[in-house]
Design a protein around this motif. Structure first.
Motif, PDB file in Angstrom:
ATOM      1  N   PHE A 230     -21.839  56.948  34.571  1.00  0.00           N
ATOM      2  CA  PHE A 230     -22.084  55.623  34.001  1.00  0.00           C
ATOM      3  C   PHE A 230     -20.842  55.163  33.256  1.00  0.00           C
ATOM      4  O   PHE A 230     -20.247  55.918  32.489  1.00  0.00           O
ATOM      5  N   ARG A 231     -20.464  53.927  33.481  1.00  0.00           N
ATOM      6  CA  ARG A 231     -19.277  53.378  32.826  1.00  0.00           C
ATOM      7  C   ARG A 231     -19.704  52.345  31.785  1.00  0.00           C
ATOM      8  O   ARG A 231     -20.551  51.507  32.051  1.00  0.00           O
ATOM      9  N   HIS A 232     -19.096  52.435  30.613  1.00  0.00           N
ATOM     10  CA  HIS A 232     -19.351  51.402  29.616  1.00  0.00           C
ATOM     11  C   HIS A 232     -18.096  51.208  28.790  1.00  0.00           C
ATOM     12  O   HIS A 232     -17.254  52.104  28.692  1.00  0.00           O
ATOM     13  N   ALA A 233     -17.984  50.034  28.218  1.00  0.00           N
ATOM     14  CA  ALA A 233     -16.790  49.696  27.453  1.00  0.00           C
ATOM     15  C   ALA A 233     -16.614  50.665  26.295  1.00  0.00           C
ATOM     16  O   ALA A 233     -17.580  51.059  25.643  1.00  0.00           O
ATOM     17  N   GLY A 234     -15.387  51.078  26.058  1.00  0.00           N
ATOM     18  CA  GLY A 234     -15.104  51.956  24.941  1.00  0.00           C
ATOM     19  C   GLY A 234     -15.135  53.422  25.300  1.00  0.00           C
ATOM     20  O   GLY A 234     -14.734  54.269  24.496  1.00  0.00           O
ATOM     21  N   ALA A 235     -15.621  53.733  26.472  1.00  0.00           N
ATOM     22  CA  ALA A 235     -15.735  55.142  26.843  1.00  0.00           C
ATOM     23  C   ALA A 235     -14.481  55.654  27.535  1.00  0.00           C
ATOM     24  O   ALA A 235     -14.389  56.840  27.816  1.00  0.00           O
ATOM     25  N   GLY A 236     -13.526  54.779  27.792  1.00  0.00           N
ATOM     26  CA  GLY A 236     -12.315  55.212  28.444  1.00  0.00           C
ATOM     27  C   GLY A 236     -12.522  55.472  29.922  1.00  0.00           C
ATOM     28  O   GLY A 236     -13.554  55.128  30.504  1.00  0.00           O
ATOM     29  N   GLU A 237     -11.532  56.090  30.519  1.00  0.00           N
ATOM     30  CA  GLU A 237     -11.568  56.313  31.959  1.00  0.00           C
ATOM     31  C   GLU A 237     -12.424  57.508  32.345  1.00  0.00           C
ATOM     32  O   GLU A 237     -12.775  57.678  33.505  1.00  0.00           O
ATOM     33  N   ALA A 238     -12.688  58.371  31.383  1.00  0.00           N
ATOM     34  CA  ALA A 238     -13.455  59.590  31.690  1.00  0.00           C
ATOM     35  C   ALA A 238     -14.623  59.711  30.727  1.00  0.00           C
ATOM     36  O   ALA A 238     -14.635  60.563  29.843  1.00  0.00           O
ATOM     37  N   PRO A 239     -15.604  58.862  30.889  1.00  0.00           N
ATOM     38  CA  PRO A 239     -16.737  58.900  29.951  1.00  0.00           C
ATOM     39  C   PRO A 239     -17.519  60.202  30.056  1.00  0.00           C
ATOM     40  O   PRO A 239     -17.622  60.801  31.131  1.00  0.00           O
ATOM     41  N   VAL A 240     -18.042  60.616  28.934  1.00  0.00           N
ATOM     42  CA  VAL A 240     -18.852  61.838  28.906  1.00  0.00           C
ATOM     43  C   VAL A 240     -20.190  61.510  28.253  1.00  0.00           C
ATOM     44  O   VAL A 240     -20.326  60.543  27.516  1.00  0.00           O
ATOM     45  N   ARG A 241     -21.154  62.356  28.550  1.00  0.00           N
ATOM     46  CA  ARG A 241     -22.495  62.119  28.019  1.00  0.00           C
ATOM     47  C   ARG A 241     -22.503  62.238  26.504  1.00  0.00           C
ATOM     48  O   ARG A 241     -23.028  61.379  25.817  1.00  0.00           O
ATOM     49  N   ILE A 242     -21.970  63.321  25.975  1.00  0.00           N
ATOM     50  CA  ILE A 242     -21.834  63.476  24.528  1.00  0.00           C
ATOM     51  C   ILE A 242     -20.441  64.014  24.246  1.00  0.00           C
ATOM     52  O   ILE A 242     -20.040  65.041  24.798  1.00  0.00           O
ATOM     53  N   LEU A 243     -19.704  63.290  23.407  1.00  0.00           N
ATOM     54  CA  LEU A 243     -18.390  63.753  22.962  1.00  0.00           C
ATOM     55  C   LEU A 243     -18.536  64.164  21.499  1.00  0.00           C
ATOM     56  O   LEU A 243     -18.803  63.319  20.633  1.00  0.00           O
ATOM     57  N   PRO A 244     -18.416  65.461  21.200  1.00  0.00           N
ATOM     58  CA  PRO A 244     -18.635  65.923  19.824  1.00  0.00           C
ATOM     59  C   PRO A 244     -17.797  65.137  18.821  1.00  0.00           C
ATOM     60  O   PRO A 244     -16.594  64.904  19.028  1.00  0.00           O
ATOM     61  N   GLY A 245     -18.428  64.711  17.746  1.00  0.00           N
ATOM     62  CA  GLY A 245     -17.733  63.986  16.691  1.00  0.00           C
ATOM     63  C   GLY A 245     -17.526  62.516  16.989  1.00  0.00           C
ATOM     64  O   GLY A 245     -17.063  61.765  16.129  1.00  0.00           O
ATOM     65  N   GLN A 246     -17.844  62.076  18.196  1.00  0.00           N
ATOM     66  CA  GLN A 246     -17.524  60.708  18.612  1.00  0.00           C
ATOM     67  C   GLN A 246     -18.757  59.998  19.196  1.00  0.00           C
ATOM     68  O   GLN A 246     -18.856  59.800  20.404  1.00  0.00           O
ATOM     69  N   PRO A 247     -19.673  59.610  18.340  1.00  0.00           N
ATOM     70  CA  PRO A 247     -20.867  58.941  18.887  1.00  0.00           C
ATOM     71  C   PRO A 247     -20.548  57.671  19.652  1.00  0.00           C
ATOM     72  O   PRO A 247     -21.224  57.360  20.647  1.00  0.00           O
ATOM     73  N   ALA A 248     -19.507  56.935  19.220  1.00  0.00           N
ATOM     74  CA  ALA A 248     -19.203  55.674  19.892  1.00  0.00           C
ATOM     75  C   ALA A 248     -18.663  55.898  21.297  1.00  0.00           C
ATOM     76  O   ALA A 248     -18.606  54.960  22.097  1.00  0.00           O
ATOM     77  N   GLN A 249     -18.260  57.116  21.601  1.00  0.00           N
ATOM     78  CA  GLN A 249     -17.736  57.400  22.937  1.00  0.00           C
ATOM     79  C   GLN A 249     -18.694  58.292  23.731  1.00  0.00           C
ATOM     80  O   GLN A 249     -18.273  58.939  24.691  1.00  0.00           O
ATOM     81  N   SER A 250     -19.917  58.327  23.309  1.00  0.00           N
ATOM     82  CA  SER A 250     -20.910  59.155  23.982  1.00  0.00           C
ATOM     83  C   SER A 250     -21.872  58.261  24.760  1.00  0.00           C
ATOM     84  O   SER A 250     -22.570  57.417  24.177  1.00  0.00           O
ATOM     85  N   VAL A 251     -21.876  58.435  26.066  1.00  0.00           N
ATOM     86  CA  VAL A 251     -22.687  57.571  26.926  1.00  0.00           C
ATOM     87  C   VAL A 251     -24.170  57.681  26.576  1.00  0.00           C
ATOM     88  O   VAL A 251     -24.898  56.693  26.594  1.00  0.00           O
ATOM     89  N   LEU A 252     -24.614  58.871  26.242  1.00  0.00           N
ATOM     90  CA  LEU A 252     -26.037  59.052  25.905  1.00  0.00           C
ATOM     91  C   LEU A 252     -26.449  58.100  24.789  1.00  0.00           C
ATOM     92  O   LEU A 252     -27.485  57.426  24.870  1.00  0.00           O
ATOM     93  N   LEU A 253     -25.623  58.018  23.753  1.00  0.00           N
ATOM     94  CA  LEU A 253     -25.975  57.152  22.633  1.00  0.00           C
ATOM     95  C   LEU A 253     -25.850  55.681  23.014  1.00  0.00           C
ATOM     96  O   LEU A 253     -26.659  54.844  22.598  1.00  0.00           O
ATOM     97  N   ALA A 254     -24.838  55.371  23.823  1.00  0.00           N
ATOM     98  CA  ALA A 254     -24.662  53.980  24.244  1.00  0.00           C
ATOM     99  C   ALA A 254     -25.894  53.481  24.975  1.00  0.00           C
ATOM    100  O   ALA A 254     -26.333  52.337  24.796  1.00  0.00           O
ATOM    101  N   ARG A 255     -26.469  54.329  25.780  1.00  0.00           N
ATOM    102  CA  ARG A 255     -27.633  53.891  26.550  1.00  0.00           C
ATOM    103  C   ARG A 255     -28.887  53.838  25.673  1.00  0.00           C
ATOM    104  O   ARG A 255     -29.752  52.992  25.874  1.00  0.00           O
ATOM    105  N   MET A 256     -28.975  54.730  24.695  1.00  0.00           N
ATOM    106  CA  MET A 256     -30.073  54.630  23.732  1.00  0.00           C
ATOM    107  C   MET A 256     -29.994  53.335  22.937  1.00  0.00           C
ATOM    108  O   MET A 256     -31.015  52.747  22.567  1.00  0.00           O
ATOM    109  N   ALA A 257     -28.756  52.903  22.659  1.00  0.00           N
ATOM    110  CA  ALA A 257     -28.551  51.775  21.749  1.00  0.00           C
ATOM    111  C   ALA A 257     -28.562  50.433  22.458  1.00  0.00           C
ATOM    112  O   ALA A 257     -28.283  49.404  21.846  1.00  0.00           O
ATOM    113  N   SER A 258     -28.855  50.415  23.744  1.00  0.00           N
ATOM    114  CA  SER A 258     -28.870  49.170  24.494  1.00  0.00           C
ATOM    115  C   SER A 258     -30.273  48.882  25.020  1.00  0.00           C
ATOM    116  O   SER A 258     -31.045  49.800  25.311  1.00  0.00           O
TER     117      SER A 258
END
Lengths: 386, 192
Positions: free
Chosen positions: A311-339
Motif C-alpha cells: 500500500f502506498r501513501h503520502a509520507g511513507a517514502g518509496e519503501a513503505p512498511v507496515r510498522i516502522l519502530p519509533g515512526q508512527p507517521a511512517q507506518s502504513v498500519l496506523l495510516a490506514r487506521m487513521a483514515s
C-alpha cells in the motif's frame, strides 16, 4: 477532532458524487462504494440462492429469536447469558450489549482454545445503540452446521426490531451528527465472521479471560450476571479447555502494559480478517493473538515491524512498511487506521469514524517500539498479490 | 451391416457427448467453462479488463493477445486531471483500463490465472464472495467504479462459478496491476 477539515472535504466530494446520481453504471457502482447497502424500501432483487443461504432462514422478528422472555418489556430470557469481551470492536462509539444461548445440555468444545467449536443451536446477539437501540445482530448455528447471520433494525420508538434486508440498510441511523451508521449486509457479516477459524469473534478464551486488560481501548465493565471463562467452565458450558488456561488465565504477552493494550486492540479489530489461519493468510499479516499451545506471541510484530507494504501513501517514502519502530507517521498500519477514505481505511467496513483513542494508543505503541523490535522471522513474511 | 453401424454410432455419440461435457467443465473449478466464456463476453468484461489498442482500419479494439490481463503495468498513468464541476466526472485511459473519478483512480484487475499477479491463488469462494459483497476478495476495500459489480453480483451461483471456471481456463499473463489511488492520497498520512 484531528482531520475534521479533510474529512469534511472528502464527505463533500462524496456528496457531490452522489448528487450526480443519474450517471448510469458508474453511479451505481459508486453507490456500492458508499457502503454496499441499500435502503429497505429500495432493495434490489436478490439472487435466490443467496437469499436462502442466511438471512431468510432467520426469524422475521427479533422477538422470535429467543432473546427475550418478555419482548415488550425487553426482559431477556433466563437461559440467555450476557457477556462482555475485554477488547471490544470499535463501531463508531456504539454502546453494545451481548448475549449467548446454548441449547440445554450442550457445551462449547474448547480443546483448541483459539477456535472454539459451538454446538448446533447456539444463538448469539449483539445490540447496538446510539442514544437509542438501532440494531441487534444475530448469529445462529443451524442444524446443518452452517451459521445464519442476520440483523434486526429497531423501530425509532424502540417497540420492536424486524429482520433487515440481506443487503443491509445504509444510513439506518447516525452514530454522531453527520456520521451515518449502516446496518451491515449479510456479506459484510460474513466478511468478518468467516475470516478466521471460528465465526464467533468476541466470545473466546482471551476475550472472556478474568485477567482483563485495564488499558484496553473502550473497555467495558462486565455486568454482574456476565459469564466469563471460569464461570463457563464451572457451569459445564465450556469443555476440554486446556487445564493450563484455568490456572493461568489467557493474557497477551507484551513487554509493556501499553503494548498489551495495543496488541489487544489489533487482535479484536484487525485479527478477525488478518489471521494466518484464515482466507487472507497469503497476505503474510497476522494480528490475531493465540492463547493455546503453539501460539507464538510475537507473530503480530513479526508480520508488521519492518515488513514492506504494497500500500502506498503520502509520507511513507518509496519503501513503505507496515510498522516502522519509533515512526508512527511512517507506518502504513496506523495510516490506514487513521483514515476513513474507503480505499484507505482499516477496517474496511463497519465504521465511518476514526477511532481516535485507538489511533493515539497504537501511535504511542509504535513510537515506543525500540529499533530492534523486529522479531526473528523464518521465513520472512511475503505479501502476495491476490 | 445396419446392425453393426447403429451400436457404433450410438457409442460414438456417447463418447462425443462425454467429450463435449468434459470440455465444458473446468478441471480445477466446478463451473461450466463455455457458459462462463459466454457470460464474460456478453457482460462486457473485456471492455475494461482487456487493454484496448488502436484498430487497424477502424475504431479501437480489445487487444486479445492480452486477454483479461488488466491495466498494463508498463503504462504508468500520470496524475489524473482535476475532476470537473458539473456533469463531467469521469476520465478514462485510451486502453480503457484506468479510470479517474470522485472515487480516485481505479485500474482494471488482472483476471488471468497468473499466480503472482492475477487470480491464480483465488479460490472459487473468494471470487463468488467478492462479486456478491462488492469487496476485494469478499472482505477488503470496495471494488471500484466503473466495475458493475452490482450487476455481476446478481448472477446466480452457477453463473458465477462458470465465469470463474472460464477465467481459470484462459492463458496466464504476468502483469502486475497498480493499486488504486485514493482521491486525496495525502489524507492517508496520519498527523501524529
Amino acid at each position: 477532532m484531528r482531520g475534521t477539515g479533510r474529512e469534511g472535504l472528502r464527505r463533500g466530494a462524496r456528496r457531490r458524487f452522489s448528487a450526480l446520481a443519474p450517471a448510469g453504471a458508474v453511479l451505481a457502482a459508486a453507490l456500492l462504494l458508499r457502503g454496499g447497502a441499500e435502503s429497505a424500501a429500495g432493495a434490489a432483487p436478490e439472487p435466490a440462492a443467496a437469499v436462502e443461504r442466511s438471512a431468510a432462514r432467520a426469524p422475521a422478528r427479533l422477538a422470535d429469536t429467543g432473546l427475550y422472555a418478555d419482548a415488550a418489556a425487553s426482559r431477556v430470557a433466563p437461559d440467555v447469558l450476557p457477556y462482555t469481551p475485554q477488547y471490544p470492536l470499535w463501531s463508531d462509539g456504539a454502546s453494545k450489549r451481548r448475549w449467548i444461548r446454548l441449547p440445554p445440555g450442550s457445551a462449547i468444545d474448547a480443546s483448541d482454545p483459539d477456535a472454539w467449536v459451538f454446538p448446533i443451536g447456539t444463538r448469539i446477539w449483539k445490540e447496538f445503540s446510539f442514544g437509542r437501540r438501532v440494531e441487534t445482530r444475530y448469529m445462529e448455528r443451524a442444524a446443518d452446521g452452517s451459521w445464519i447471520f442476520a440483523a434486526y433494525a429497531w423501530t425509532a420508538d424502540g417497540s420492536g426490531a424486524v429482520l433487515a434486508p440481506e443487503r443491509g440498510i445504509r444510513a439506518a441511523a447516525e452514530s454522531r451528527p453527520g456520521i451515518p451508521h449502516d446496518i451491515p449486509s449479510v456479506y459484510d457479516c460474513r466478511a468478518c465472521h468467516e475470516g478466521g477459524p471460528s465465526p464467533v469473534l468476541g466470545f473466546s478464551a482471551l476475550q472472556l479471560s478474568p485477567d482483563r486488560d485495564p488499558l484496553a481501548a473502550h473497555a467495558e465493565r462486565p455486568g454482574a450476571n456476565d459469564v466469563d471463562l471460569p464461570a463457563l467452565v464451572a457451569r459445564g458450558l465450556v469443555r476440554s479447555l486446556p487445564e493450563a488456561l484455568l490456572h493461568r488465565p489467557p493474557r497477551i504477552a507484551a513487554p509493556t502494559p501499553r503494548a498489551r493494550a495495543a496488541l489487544g486492540y489489533l487482535h479484536a479489530n484487525c485479527g478477525t480478517c488478518h489471521d494466518a489461519r484464515g482466507p487472507l493468510a497469503t497476505l503474510g499479516l497476522s494480528l490475531v493473538q493465540r492463547v493455546g499451545p503453539g501460539g507464538a506471541p510475537d507473530v503480530p510484530l513479526a508480520t508488521t515491524v519492518g515488513v514492506p507494504s504494497r500500500f502506498r501513501h503520502a509520507g511513507a517514502g518509496e519503501a513503505p512498511v507496515r510498522i516502522l519502530p519509533g515512526q508512527p507517521a511512517q507506518s502504513v498500519l496506523l495510516a490506514r487506521m487513521a483514515s476513513r477514505d474507503p480505499l484507505v481505511q482499516m477496517p474496511p467496513l463497519g465504521t465511518h469514524a476514526v477511532d481516535e483513542a485507538a489511533v493515539a494508543l497504537v501511535s504511542t505503541f509504535i513510537r515506543e517500539l525500540p529499533p530492534d523490535a523486529v522479531p526473528s522471522r523464518n521465513p520472512p513474511p511475503q505479501e502476495e498479490a491476490r | 451391416m445396419k446392425k453393426r453401424i447403429i451400436p457404433v454410432t450410438l457409442g460414438g455419440a456417447a463418447v462425443l457427448i462425454a467429450a463435449l461435457t468434459l470440455a465444458r467443465v473446468s478441471a480445477d473449478a466446478g463451473g461450466d467453462v463455455a457458459r462462463g466464456k459466454y457470460l464474460v463476453t456478453v457482460a462486457g468484461c473485456n471492455d475494461c479488463h482487456t487493454p484496448w489498442k488502436p484498430g487497424k482500419n477502424g475504431p479501437p479494439e480489445p487487444d486479445m493477445t492480452r486477454l483479461l490481463s488488466g491495466h498494463p503495468e508498463q503504462l504508468t498513468m500520470p496524475p489524473a486531471p482535476a475532476s470537473a464541476e458539473g456533469p463531467w466526472m469521469v476520465t478514462g485511459a485510451g486502453t480503457m483500463t484506468a479510470w479517474a473519478g470522485p472515487w480516485g483512480v481505479s485500474f482494471a484487475a488482472n483476471l488471468t490465472p497468473d499466480a503472482e499477479t492475477g487470480m491464480g491463488k483465488w479460490t472459487e469462494k473468494d471470487f463468488v464472495d467478492a462479486m456478491r459483497s462488492g469487496r476485494h476478495m469478499g472482505r477488503g476495500r470496495p471494488i471500484l467504479p466503473p466495475m458493475p459489480v452490482q450487476n455481476v453480483g446478481a448472477m446466480t451461483d452457477a453463473d458465477l462459478r462458470a465465469v470463474f471456471a472460464y477465467l481459470r481456463s484462459i492463458p496466464a499473463i504476468k502483469n502486475r496491476v497498480p493499486e488504486p489511488r485514493p482521491p486525496a492520497l495525502a489524507d492517508a498520512k496520519p498527523a501524529r
